[in-house]
Motif scaffolding. Structure first.
Motif, PDB file in Angstrom:
ATOM      1  N   THR A  87       0.834  -1.217   0.000  1.00 15.94           N
ATOM      2  CA  THR A  87       0.000   0.000   0.000  1.00 15.94           C
ATOM      3  C   THR A  87       0.857   1.251   0.000  1.00 15.94           C
ATOM      4  O   THR A  87       0.480   2.266  -0.584  1.00 15.94           O
ATOM      5  N   TRP A  88       2.027   1.206   0.671  1.00 11.34           N
ATOM      6  CA  TRP A  88       2.830   2.432   0.770  1.00 11.34           C
ATOM      7  C   TRP A  88       3.591   2.753  -0.509  1.00 11.34           C
ATOM      8  O   TRP A  88       4.307   3.740  -0.546  1.00 11.34           O
ATOM      9  N   GLU A  89       3.407   1.954  -1.531  1.00  7.04           N
ATOM     10  CA  GLU A  89       3.935   2.322  -2.848  1.00  7.04           C
ATOM     11  C   GLU A  89       2.897   3.098  -3.655  1.00  7.04           C
ATOM     12  O   GLU A  89       3.180   3.532  -4.773  1.00  7.04           O
ATOM     13  N   LYS A  90       1.699   3.205  -3.116  1.00  8.36           N
ATOM     14  CA  LYS A  90       0.607   3.854  -3.843  1.00  8.36           C
ATOM     15  C   LYS A  90       0.335   5.237  -3.253  1.00  8.36           C
ATOM     16  O   LYS A  90       0.488   5.445  -2.049  1.00  8.36           O
ATOM     17  N   THR A  91      -0.110   6.154  -4.093  1.00  4.26           N
ATOM     18  CA  THR A  91      -0.467   7.488  -3.612  1.00  4.26           C
ATOM     19  C   THR A  91      -1.831   7.439  -2.917  1.00  4.26           C
ATOM     20  O   THR A  91      -2.595   6.490  -3.093  1.00  4.26           O
ATOM     21  N   ASP A  92      -2.115   8.496  -2.171  1.00  2.00           N
ATOM     22  CA  ASP A  92      -3.415   8.568  -1.504  1.00  2.00           C
ATOM     23  C   ASP A  92      -4.557   8.509  -2.517  1.00  2.00           C
ATOM     24  O   ASP A  92      -5.577   7.867  -2.288  1.00  2.00           O
ATOM     25  N   GLU A  93      -4.366   9.181  -3.649  1.00  2.00           N
ATOM     26  CA  GLU A  93      -5.436   9.182  -4.660  1.00  2.00           C
ATOM     27  C   GLU A  93      -5.635   7.792  -5.257  1.00  2.00           C
ATOM     28  O   GLU A  93      -6.753   7.408  -5.595  1.00  2.00           O
ATOM     29  N   GLU A  94      -4.553   7.066  -5.384  1.00  2.00           N
ATOM     30  CA  GLU A  94      -4.671   5.699  -5.902  1.00  2.00           C
ATOM     31  C   GLU A  94      -5.451   4.806  -4.938  1.00  2.00           C
ATOM     32  O   GLU A  94      -6.311   4.022  -5.358  1.00  2.00           O
ATOM     33  N   LEU A  95      -5.148   4.964  -3.635  1.00  5.08           N
ATOM     34  CA  LEU A  95      -5.911   4.175  -2.647  1.00  5.08           C
ATOM     35  C   LEU A  95      -7.388   4.566  -2.676  1.00  5.08           C
ATOM     36  O   LEU A  95      -8.271   3.699  -2.598  1.00  5.08           O
ATOM     37  N   GLU A  96      -7.637   5.873  -2.819  1.00  4.15           N
ATOM     38  CA  GLU A  96      -9.024   6.316  -2.857  1.00  4.15           C
ATOM     39  C   GLU A  96      -9.742   5.757  -4.100  1.00  4.15           C
ATOM     40  O   GLU A  96     -10.931   5.441  -4.050  1.00  4.15           O
ATOM     41  N   ALA A  97      -8.990   5.645  -5.180  1.00  2.69           N
ATOM     42  CA  ALA A  97      -9.565   5.047  -6.395  1.00  2.69           C
ATOM     43  C   ALA A  97      -9.978   3.604  -6.133  1.00  2.69           C
ATOM     44  O   ALA A  97     -11.036   3.152  -6.581  1.00  2.69           O
ATOM     45  N   VAL A  98      -9.147   2.867  -5.403  1.00  6.92           N
ATOM     46  CA  VAL A  98      -9.488   1.477  -5.080  1.00  6.92           C
ATOM     47  C   VAL A  98     -10.779   1.421  -4.275  1.00  6.92           C
ATOM     48  O   VAL A  98     -11.693   0.639  -4.587  1.00  6.92           O
TER      49      VAL A  98
END
Lengths: 397, 397, 397
Positions: free
Chosen positions: A27-38
């Motif tokens: 998860t820490w390789e992903k941006t906040d926006e990417e996590l929100e997209a998920v």
């Protein structure tokens, strides 16, 4: 504005272009926006399924589940996610196959991926191995696609490695978002990720590590509690510290379960093995030292026994915010008097939280499906609009 | 003319009407035009997949994989082929089931085929058994269909028996066709199918037999090389001789690996077990003589050891045409210093040919799918034209 | 009137509204009209498949097969049924999973059902356990759906428990309906459900119980024959008596195989274990008493041996109506001189009835599919009309 319109609008506002044709490993390789997209895609998929709208984005194709450890639940979640999108699951267990070590990973990766759109990998047994295996696998299929061997590059989804368990922590987070009415409401909430006693030993570190690595990003006050000697990987503690600094939350450690539970909004008491012991075990397995493994096991069980007081009891729960913290667990839990004599949690606590616990687990298929979809579809907002417009029934009614 | 138009035109020029509602068991039971139809359909399917065009010719239906021997790769190839055409795979392993010998084959064949459109069978363990099993299975489902028990007659695809390995040899051939730019360019090319040393023993004879039984049909100069005592089935040597006579190629034998490699355009060095030893082993298994089996195993490993010089080394490769023969293998190979101390091939040779080797393997799902399609679709040319016209996306993009 | 029109008309005349969103656990919990609906839907599905019309009512979704006992045949029948309707099968074996006893049934039921539309359960090993397990499973997923954990309530299909084997008995009945030209022709026919000798022991009671519990509803004269000491569950005998009284048929018992066969229209000779012995075995397993289990096994085999004369011989067959009773079996049978030295049936008898026996088995996938469809589709008549109108080809031809 309809629910779907809201999801579509949100996706249009987020930047997650790097997820296309990419893997989901930590998860820490992903941006906040990417996590929100998920989270958004997961919610949209769930909504469409509730509305009986087909979300098949594949007409054919395979989802490979590659497990080095048995797991009914994760296996079923992955199978459900693949099916929801139109992929057929093909299992690859070590027992069934000729998988070996080293160089042959490259060969296996190519040989099973000729028509694979996604490969879900669970490899959590040995410290320092699982994540490396996943990354090697990813590298090899990327190369295979470039070399014209594979018609497509399968995306890799980490279904649990020695470092992170992103499909678990993301499901847990989506559960919290729904329980607290939005990600913005998590800011300032206290979550206690604490060790708990279990009569078994050697449970993976990837859950506590995944939780502190993710929850610190939402401005939460994350407390990691465990007896001395049950440290998690220090690298992940650094990740948690950095996250907390950036998000305006905090990351603290304690050796007291009481302190962690005090005024907590959320508690996540769960057994795990000491990191150093797992390193040692990995080495012993590598050397085929079965005597050493037995001795270590005995030692670890004895060590565990010294901390039988680390149980999530009613008394401890009463210390939490209004005595009503949300109890979480990745399941299955060791329940005192039910699945064992003394375990991680009192039966009455577990019983009271059964429905939220099961709901927590119910997000996993959608989280996995969202990870797959975001790696395969360039414009998910447009995709959802078209699926809704087309309105193919999932089930004849 | 587009690629698809070329494939469709080619199919219209070929006569393969006997393949409809029929099995694929041995390549030498098929006419040249039938084999060409398989290659054409395989290429067309691959092309359509690359173009993201769905090739599902089944809306529902089962593909049964019946394996008497574990195999990740062939299992995945079969599953990929079935999925590509719209069939769901259902595995039947001996371990999982009540399969027995003799009369019960008839019952099992019927019981698992009520909704089976294709059954892929791998039974390569015992000389004189595998092919017989496949033929009996075919006979029983044919009868079952005639008797009104089975709504359809499932086609049988031989996924490796004691005699032939047609999905392997056909994939190998399609690889050659692509590497050399057309089947017409294979005429006069020298291919060395040679034994090679392996620290294990008992590898099936179906690969060398399949290769000499198929490659001799294309006007190639096929050389079979092995140490004395490693003869393949003499019947298949006869097939190879007859083929060579008809095709204008040649089939020769030698006990020298050097002689085989000399000026070869293609080399295929691979371990196999002596035919007579496999006959003996089959008898010992039949008698349940475990002492005899152990003794035979010891004897065969010792025999193998006498031929450790049969390795595909860089020196040997330099003897081939311009030192650049195409190296082939059905995989997995025993690579010296990588998967074993001394094996079939030098690591540097294997490494140099890795991409073509993986490509060679990548044809197998398409070859299997082509065999299935040709047994199920009366007019494949028309079918392809309709699929292209319909242009259903395989994957939403 | 076309065949489909007849099926649709029949469905419109029947009341089976309680089957919607419901399970199929015991035949005697269903009304006569509900059973007739199952037969009608099964026939309609088979007809449509013969006509190459797709009957996929699901665009995606999972069918879970939960087996506590290995079974190739039932597993394949369930997989075929699911595939016919558009569901992908996901297997859950005890070996593969973390399934445990007691409270964890609730958890497993929820964890595997997030996207499950149907769960087929086979649990026939222990008296007093299997049916209870199925009912608990059903209760838990019903609750899970109400609590918002499961998006849908999966229907449960009993694939064999300790009490009934409804998919078997319903297939057997549909076979009889076809053999005798209609359910109305079964009135007054004599069927002998008799014990037969087998060299193995411990075969489930669910087949004889299922047969006497179902066949007594059609006005047939049902005779249950077995040696003393091989009684079935007395509750089910009561069910059979009540059924017979209502349907105008009869239910009688005898300890003579000859008497049962005398003038019978149908014979169903099959081995089973004594109910009381199975109760004892269940207790021994519960106590982990492996010595006791061995002793019981020895005792039961000796008891069996005293009744080796209970074989379905040609002589016995000649006692039946015109010497031509229809021979039935759920398969696989213990055939004298074929699968064992002395078994349930003479080889010549079995051979003569092979085609009807295989046809009998061929109804099972359709019966299962009918049970699923009736639990999922509110108006099957309308559904069939639409499927026929749409006329999607199952297979490109």
């Amino acid at each position: 504005m309809s629910k779907m319109e809201k999801y579509i609008k949100k996706l249009n506002d987020l930047d997650f272009s790097d997820m296309y044709n990419n893997d989901f490993i930590l998860t820490w390789e992903k941006t906040d926006e990417e996590l929100e997209a998920v989270f958004t895609v997961a919610d949209a998929l769930r909504h469409m399924r509730e509305e009986n709208i087909s979300t098949k984005i594949f007409d054919s194709g395979l989802g490979i589940s590659l497990f080095r450890d048995n797991s009914t639940r994760t296996r079923f979640s992955f199978a459900s996610a693949c099916n929801l999108l139109g992929l057929e699951v093909q299992d690859l267990d070590e027992g069934k196959s000729q998988i070996a070590h080293g160089e042959t990973v490259r060969e296996t990766a190519n040989m099973i991926s000729f028509m694979a759109d996604v490969v879900g990998i669970r490899d959590d047994m040995y410290i320092g191995k699982g994540n490396t295996y996943i990354r090697n696998f990813s590298k090899y299929v990327e190369q295979g696609n470039e070399d014209g061997i594979l018609e497509q590059r399968p995306s890799i989804v980490n279904l649990q490695c020695d470092i992170d368990h992103p499909t678990q922590s993301m499901s847990d987070m989506l559960h919290l978002i729904h329980e607290f009415g939005g990600v913005e409401n998590l800011k300032g909430k206290k979550i206690a990720m604490t060790w708990a006693y279990s009569p078994s030993y050697g449970k993976p570190l990837s859950v506590p590590q995944g939780i502190i690595g993710l929850m610190t990003r939402m401005g939460m006050d994350v407390v990691l509690a465990h007896p001395e000697g049950y440290e998690v990987m220090s690298d992940i503690e650094e990740v948690a510290k950095d996250n907390a600094a950036k998000s305006g939350g905090s990351f603290t450690k304690t050796n007291s379960m009481e302190e962690a539970f005090k005024d907590a909004d959320i508690v996540y008491p769960k057994s795990w093995a000491p990191f150093v012991a797992m390193e040692k075990r990995t080495e012993l397995y590598g050397n085929g030292d079965s005597e050493g493994i037995k001795a270590l096991e005995k030692e670890l069980l004895a060590q565990n026994k010294q901390h039988q007081d680390w149980q999530c009891t009613e008394d401890l729960m009463s210390l939490t915010k209004d005595g009503k913290a949300l109890y979480m667990h990745c399941l299955p839990a060791d329940i005192t008097g039910v699945s064992c004599d003394i375990g991680e949690v009192d039966a009455s606590v577990f019983d009271r939280y059964r429905v939220p616990l099961y709901k927590e687990a119910s997000f996993k298929p959608y989280i996995i499906a969202a990870m797959i979809l975001l790696s395969k579809v360039k414009d998910p907002a447009k995709c959802f609009a078209e699926l809704e417009e087309k309105n193919t029934q999932r089930q004849y009614k």
